[in-house]
Design a protein around this motif. Structure first.
Motif, PDB file in Angstrom:
ATOM      1  N   PHE A  30      29.678  13.008 -33.779  1.00 53.88           N
ATOM      2  CA  PHE A  30      28.238  13.232 -33.756  1.00 53.88           C
ATOM      3  C   PHE A  30      27.406  12.024 -34.140  1.00 53.88           C
ATOM      4  O   PHE A  30      26.194  12.037 -33.985  1.00 53.88           O
ATOM      5  N   GLY A  31      27.984  10.990 -34.645  1.00 54.36           N
ATOM      6  CA  GLY A  31      27.193   9.833 -35.036  1.00 54.36           C
ATOM      7  C   GLY A  31      28.077   8.758 -35.625  1.00 54.36           C
ATOM      8  O   GLY A  31      29.285   8.953 -35.836  1.00 54.36           O
ATOM      9  N   VAL A  57      28.236  12.880 -22.083  1.00 54.75           N
ATOM     10  CA  VAL A  57      28.267  11.787 -21.132  1.00 54.75           C
ATOM     11  C   VAL A  57      27.314  10.686 -21.566  1.00 54.75           C
ATOM     12  O   VAL A  57      26.400  10.913 -22.354  1.00 54.75           O
ATOM     13  N   ALA A  58      27.534   9.483 -20.958  1.00 55.81           N
ATOM     14  CA  ALA A  58      26.543   8.413 -21.036  1.00 55.81           C
ATOM     15  C   ALA A  58      25.560   8.617 -19.890  1.00 55.81           C
ATOM     16  O   ALA A  58      25.970   8.815 -18.745  1.00 55.81           O
ATOM     17  N   ILE A  59      24.271   8.616 -20.202  1.00 53.93           N
ATOM     18  CA  ILE A  59      23.264   8.795 -19.160  1.00 53.93           C
ATOM     19  C   ILE A  59      23.243   7.545 -18.300  1.00 53.93           C
ATOM     20  O   ILE A  59      23.015   6.438 -18.792  1.00 53.93           O
ATOM     21  N   VAL A  98      38.528  12.243 -28.781  1.00 58.55           N
ATOM     22  CA  VAL A  98      37.159  12.502 -29.211  1.00 58.55           C
ATOM     23  C   VAL A  98      36.205  12.024 -28.132  1.00 58.55           C
ATOM     24  O   VAL A  98      36.498  11.098 -27.378  1.00 58.55           O
ATOM     25  N   PHE A  99      35.052  12.679 -28.082  1.00 58.95           N
ATOM     26  CA  PHE A  99      34.024  12.268 -27.133  1.00 58.95           C
ATOM     27  C   PHE A  99      32.672  12.244 -27.825  1.00 58.95           C
ATOM     28  O   PHE A  99      32.485  12.823 -28.895  1.00 58.95           O
ATOM     29  N   THR A 100      31.732  11.558 -27.212  1.00 60.38           N
ATOM     30  CA  THR A 100      30.362  11.509 -27.698  1.00 60.38           C
ATOM     31  C   THR A 100      29.425  11.948 -26.585  1.00 60.38           C
ATOM     32  O   THR A 100      29.780  11.919 -25.408  1.00 60.38           O
ATOM     33  N   PHE A 101      28.214  12.357 -26.979  1.00 60.06           N
ATOM     34  CA  PHE A 101      27.209  12.735 -26.001  1.00 60.06           C
ATOM     35  C   PHE A 101      25.917  11.987 -26.309  1.00 60.06           C
ATOM     36  O   PHE A 101      25.739  11.433 -27.394  1.00 60.06           O
ATOM     37  N   GLU A 102      25.026  11.973 -25.348  1.00 63.29           N
ATOM     38  CA  GLU A 102      23.774  11.239 -25.482  1.00 63.29           C
ATOM     39  C   GLU A 102      22.798  12.093 -26.277  1.00 63.29           C
ATOM     40  O   GLU A 102      22.151  12.995 -25.750  1.00 63.29           O
ATOM     41  N   GLY A 103      22.676  11.812 -27.572  1.00 69.33           N
ATOM     42  CA  GLY A 103      21.801  12.581 -28.443  1.00 69.33           C
ATOM     43  C   GLY A 103      20.950  11.666 -29.287  1.00 69.33           C
ATOM     44  O   GLY A 103      20.351  10.715 -28.790  1.00 69.33           O
ATOM     45  N   PRO A 111      27.628  23.014 -31.491  1.00 73.52           N
ATOM     46  CA  PRO A 111      26.222  22.828 -31.844  1.00 73.52           C
ATOM     47  C   PRO A 111      26.050  21.871 -33.016  1.00 73.52           C
ATOM     48  O   PRO A 111      25.041  21.196 -33.148  1.00 73.52           O
ATOM     49  N   GLY A 112      27.046  21.829 -33.873  1.00 72.69           N
ATOM     50  CA  GLY A 112      27.102  20.915 -35.013  1.00 72.69           C
ATOM     51  C   GLY A 112      28.552  20.782 -35.422  1.00 72.69           C
ATOM     52  O   GLY A 112      29.403  21.537 -34.961  1.00 72.69           O
ATOM     53  N   PRO A 113      28.873  19.815 -36.266  1.00 77.13           N
ATOM     54  CA  PRO A 113      30.280  19.608 -36.633  1.00 77.13           C
ATOM     55  C   PRO A 113      30.897  20.858 -37.263  1.00 77.13           C
ATOM     56  O   PRO A 113      30.383  21.381 -38.248  1.00 77.13           O
ATOM     57  N   ILE A 114      31.987  21.338 -36.671  1.00 77.59           N
ATOM     58  CA  ILE A 114      32.723  22.428 -37.302  1.00 77.59           C
ATOM     59  C   ILE A 114      33.726  21.830 -38.278  1.00 77.59           C
ATOM     60  O   ILE A 114      34.074  20.649 -38.201  1.00 77.59           O
ATOM     61  N   LYS A 115      34.181  22.640 -39.201  1.00 80.48           N
ATOM     62  CA  LYS A 115      35.130  22.148 -40.201  1.00 80.48           C
ATOM     63  C   LYS A 115      36.442  21.750 -39.520  1.00 80.48           C
ATOM     64  O   LYS A 115      36.869  22.382 -38.553  1.00 80.48           O
ATOM     65  N   VAL A 116      37.044  20.712 -40.048  1.00 82.79           N
ATOM     66  CA  VAL A 116      38.295  20.225 -39.466  1.00 82.79           C
ATOM     67  C   VAL A 116      39.367  21.299 -39.524  1.00 82.79           C
ATOM     68  O   VAL A 116      40.176  21.447 -38.599  1.00 82.79           O
TER      69      VAL A 116
END
Length: 325
Positions: free
Chosen positions: A5-6, A53-55, A25-30, A308-313
């Motif tokens: 997430f960051g 995705v990358a925009i 792991v992946f990231t999104f455009e936020g 929607p937000g980081p879930i617990k590991v």
């Protein structure tokens, strides 16, 4: 695969997710840059890393190509470049970029990236001249060297034209998280098959990677954050076809009207349990795994868990174990 997430805790979280059983792991455009957390996660080792995705349109193909190769090197050949179009309003008003003819533009962008990768790999002259992109100069000074295979290019798609185009030219399809079993099997996959047939490709030539929104009941008993996320997606006209597939199309303009008034809390309350459990995988880790297996069976053996937000590991580990069983 699951989300970062960051950048602030990307290294530690990537390591924890790897230990929990995530394959990548992946990231999104936020709110943060889409590449920076992956730069940090790639140093952990043992993980696939992907932009999801990358925009694409605000970025130049040369910029994307350099980012892709650098992350391929950092990850030891485990990077995938996932691209998306976003919607016209965001591209034109937030990024100040052009959006016209997005399907043709995205297809050409994939072609430009392939030409750039080929020039870097072989040393031959770069000569890509298209309608939207033109690249005719590449000198050794600016040419990276990599012993890894060219970076796979995946494209996120929802509509029929973008889905068919992706099946024709890309290495993989990222199935949008605002979806359902019915939409995946009755709308998305027939368009995938049509695109593959048009290009003379086999099903094995395209990875299909569904993204599933997950919500763990122990962490959010009423799934409030997930309802808000679904309301945000559902307010966008581009996602109405998913709602239409279930007879819920009238919900989209209602959500859109509330979004224009800034009534975000009220929007989430319009997502009832039927909509929630059709589009998102909610409940215990075992129930989440069951939803995922039922939804993507016969389509793909790789999924992305969208949160929607980081879930617990620990919760993630239990979902992975349930899927493995």
């Amino acid at each position: 695969m699951t989300a970062l997430f960051g950048p602030m805790d990307a290294t530690d979280r990537a390591r924890a997710l790897r230990e929990a059983g995530a394959s990548g792991v992946f990231t999104f455009e936020g709110p943060h840059d889409v590449f920076t957390p992956l730069t940090m996660a790639a140093t952990v080792g043992g993980l696939d890393v992907m932009t999801n995705v990358a925009i694409a349109f605000p970025r130049n193909p040369i910029h994307l190509a350099h980012q892709a190769v650098d992350h391929q090197l950092l990850s030891g050949g485990r990077f995938t470049l996932g691209l998306g179009t976003q919607i016209r309003t965001q591209i034109e008003k937030r990024f100040g970029a052009e959006f016209d003819r997005p399907v043709a533009r995205m297809a050409e962008l994939v072609g430009a990236l392939r030409a750039i990768f080929e020039a870097w790999s072989t040393g031959e002259r770069l000569n890509f001249q298209g309608e939207f992109y033109r690249h005719t100069l590449m000198t050794p000074t600016f040419s990276p060297r990599s012993s890894f295979a060219p970076v796979p290019i995946f494209v996120g798609a929802l509509g029929p034209k973008m889905t068919r185009m992706t099946a024709e030219v890309a290495d993989g399809l990222l199935v949008m998280p605002f979806g359902s079993k019915r939409f995946l099997h009755e709308v998305t996959m027939p368009n995938v098959e049509a695109g593959l047939a048009a290009a003379g490709r086999d099903r094995s030539d395209l990875a299909v990677v569904p993204e599933i929104i997950v919500s763990v009941a122990d962490e959010d008993p009423d799934h409030t954050a997930t309802r808000r996320l679904l309301a945000f997606y559902g307010s966008t006209p581009a996602y109405r076809p998913v709602l239409d597939a279930h007879g819920w199309g009238d919900l989209q303009p209602e959500l859109r009207a509330l979004s224009k008034q800034g009534r975000w809390e009220d929007m989430g309350r319009l997502i009832d349990d039927d909509v929630l459990h059709t589009i998102a995988a909610c409940g215990t880790p075992a129930e989440i795994a069951k939803h995922i297996e039922d939804r993507v069976g016969g389509v793909s053996d790789r999924i992305c868990l969208y949160q929607p937000g980081p879930i617990k590991v620990d919760s993630l580990a239990r979902i992975v174990d349930a899927l493995a069983d």
